[in-house]
Design an enzyme around this catalytic site. Sequence first.
Site, mmCIF file in Angstrom:
data_model
loop_
_atom_site.group_PDB
_atom_site.id
_atom_site.type_symbol
_atom_site.label_atom_id
_atom_site.label_comp_id
_atom_site.label_asym_id
_atom_site.label_seq_id
_atom_site.Cartn_x
_atom_site.Cartn_y
_atom_site.Cartn_z
ATOM 1 N N TYR A 249 -3.406 -13.233 -2.685
ATOM 2 C CA TYR A 249 -3.298 -13.746 -4.050
ATOM 3 C C TYR A 249 -1.951 -14.384 -4.341
ATOM 4 C CZ TYR A 249 -7.652 -11.446 -4.465
ATOM 5 O OH TYR A 249 -8.939 -11.095 -4.243
ATOM 6 N N TYR A 377 -15.247 -3.995 -9.179
ATOM 7 C CA TYR A 377 -14.628 -4.729 -8.076
ATOM 8 C C TYR A 377 -15.248 -4.252 -6.773
ATOM 9 C CZ TYR A 377 -11.521 -6.635 -4.621
ATOM 10 O OH TYR A 377 -11.051 -7.312 -3.535
ATOM 11 N N ASP A 477 -20.159 2.404 -4.426
ATOM 12 C CA ASP A 477 -19.023 1.870 -3.685
ATOM 13 C C ASP A 477 -17.870 2.874 -3.827
ATOM 14 O OD1 ASP A 477 -16.755 0.602 -2.798
ATOM 15 O OD2 ASP A 477 -17.146 -1.305 -3.809
ATOM 16 N N LYS A 506 -11.116 1.886 3.084
ATOM 17 C CA LYS A 506 -9.736 2.240 2.722
ATOM 18 C C LYS A 506 -9.205 3.495 3.431
ATOM 19 C CE LYS A 506 -8.894 -0.699 -1.066
ATOM 20 N NZ LYS A 506 -9.890 -1.265 -1.981
#
Length: 669
Positions: A249, A377, A477, A506
């Site tokens: 980003y 997200y 998720d 993660k």
Amino acid sequence: MSGVYFVTGVDTGVGKTVVAGLMARQLLRGHADVITVKLVQTGCDGFSEDLLLHRKLMGCADFPEDKSGLTAPQIFKFPSSPHLAAALEGAEVDIDSIERAVSECAKRHDNVIVEGAGGLAVPLHEDVLTVDFVRENGWKTILVTNGALGRLNHAIMSLESLFSRGMTLSGVVFNYCAGTDPQIESDTVRMLKSYLKRAGEDAPVVIVPEVSDPENPPDVDFSEIFAGTEPSDAARTVRFDREHIWHPYSSIGNPPPVFTAAETCGTRIKTEESVELIDAVSSWWCAAHGHSNPEIVRAIRRQASKMPHVMFAGFTHRPAAELAEMIGGFLPAGLDRVFFADSGSVSVECAAKMAVQYQRAAGRPSRSRLAALKGGYHGDTSGAMALSDPDGMHVLFRDIMPRHFFAEKPVSRFGGEWMPEDFDSMRSLAQEHGDEIAAVICEPVFQGGNAMWMYHPQYLRELRRLCDEYGFLLIFDEIATGFWRTGKLFAMDHAGVVPDIVCLGKALTGGTVTLAAAVASRRVADVISTGSPAAFMHGPTFMANPIACAAGAASLKLFRSLDYAGSVRRISETLSRGLSGLKGTDNVADVRVLGAIGVVELKNMPSPSDVRKVILDTGVWLRPFSNFVYTMPPLMCSDAELNRIAAAIRGVAECPPCCEETGDAGFHE
Ligand SMILES: *Cc1c(COP(=O)(O)O)cnc(C)c1O
């Protein structure tokens, strides 16, 4: 030249005391500022004979009377490994006091020469080897050996233990001694040089002639050792990076400043610029066990030397089977059909594809879209973006994304009152589009990357009921929330709800190697297998990479054996205490803490340069985004570190608001 030099031997009695003294002598003679320290002194009562010998060699032995400078930080009488010598006195080696003593010396002197006790594998504590202690402190290591029988073996093993830990060697020093076979001596030197060459290490080998009179030692030139240890050119890395490398980003034309990470250990990231930062975001929520966990690193190292990769079509392997079995053991019964993906986003894509194949196989081909939550997200690939908040950071790419259905995000807070109307929006989606919806996906309880929002677990119970009623699959998720982050093993455990497919990522590998998994229930897998095609249609090139699986298995062993429920409870309490004072202050819209997540929602985000100043002042790495300054610390973070993190967050919250154009979109991901 400057720094802390650690002089260790391949064994006791190889002459490292002489070498440490001679090195200090050369520095003194070049008018450099130096002090010598003994790591731990054993076999001694009172002052350290080794330090006395250093002083003699340095040509400043005139203080056998004044013994004040000859006391090592830790002294024990019994001549043995420090851990035993200490134990025999009913004590433990005080590692912190050694660290403090050396860093005090380093503050006052340009050069500190620390002489080790015995060799590299000598235990300081039952569970701390000297080599790991030295690695953690980042000292420059010099290995001393001689030509006595058996030393070549010890020397090469010592070097391997350094290299396998990624440590740099500043040099090898070879001592000539009276009475040693000259043939063995010269061969040892030759073999050491040849071994270093093959290992791709360019550390010098310095030869020390026999020292018979410490008051009159020979001159030895260690300059190659001192010269070779200058820090690498961090500025060059940054210059190249700014022109050529994209960061998450970020603009490549006007890149935001970056640190040059050099080493990680525990909660800390050390940079080439010698900044040490507490990683308050666990490197994007992954490093749950802290960085460079020795057990995970060992598993990676082992697997890398045996089989770094093999294609997963036509092959399986032990690391994959072991990890899949452990994953099944962690998840609720029935969730045990594991698809390994190489990133969280890809695992979300897989889960979505599974849902579509499931509905097709079940005879409902019109059900080819998903329902998701606003504020969610799920990743950055097209399929995962398409399931993330439709008005969020991915809005630019709407035209290349598949279209899904979105329900309003629940407003009932976690820990607050459940408001049944929170579910209305999802229910009406089901009523209107039930025939088109294959599955519902959400981040249970904690919406991370977009909203940093913690909502009521009752939502998940309603969702389970709705999915059962309409025949939708339920996908959780848990990439961010899994493995204790929210205070329970999985966030779904807050609701006691079991999904049909769960995504993990993660912290799965403890933040070491990229790996994720989409895990389906047996029922879902069985139905997919009756379809046409019966195969599940996905297969990444690096699927089930053995190194990643080995890292995952090592990470899950830690999750299984350590009391993370307890540590997350402690983290939660400490964070709540540290952040609660911000409630109601000028720039603060909301403060929320759940498990090991602390979020402060600001009214206005301060400028990136102000944030950077707070990071440098506090030594805490934060990565605020949108209006959130938050922490998701490693789960082994100490209370003292948590207090520093909370102070840093308060620092950001108290900065003046601003909006400068930075080239950094500031999003989480
Ligand atoms: C980070 C994250 C992802 C994406 O994982 P990547 O490994 O970055 O692709 C997906 N879902 C959630 C909830 C996440 O936090």
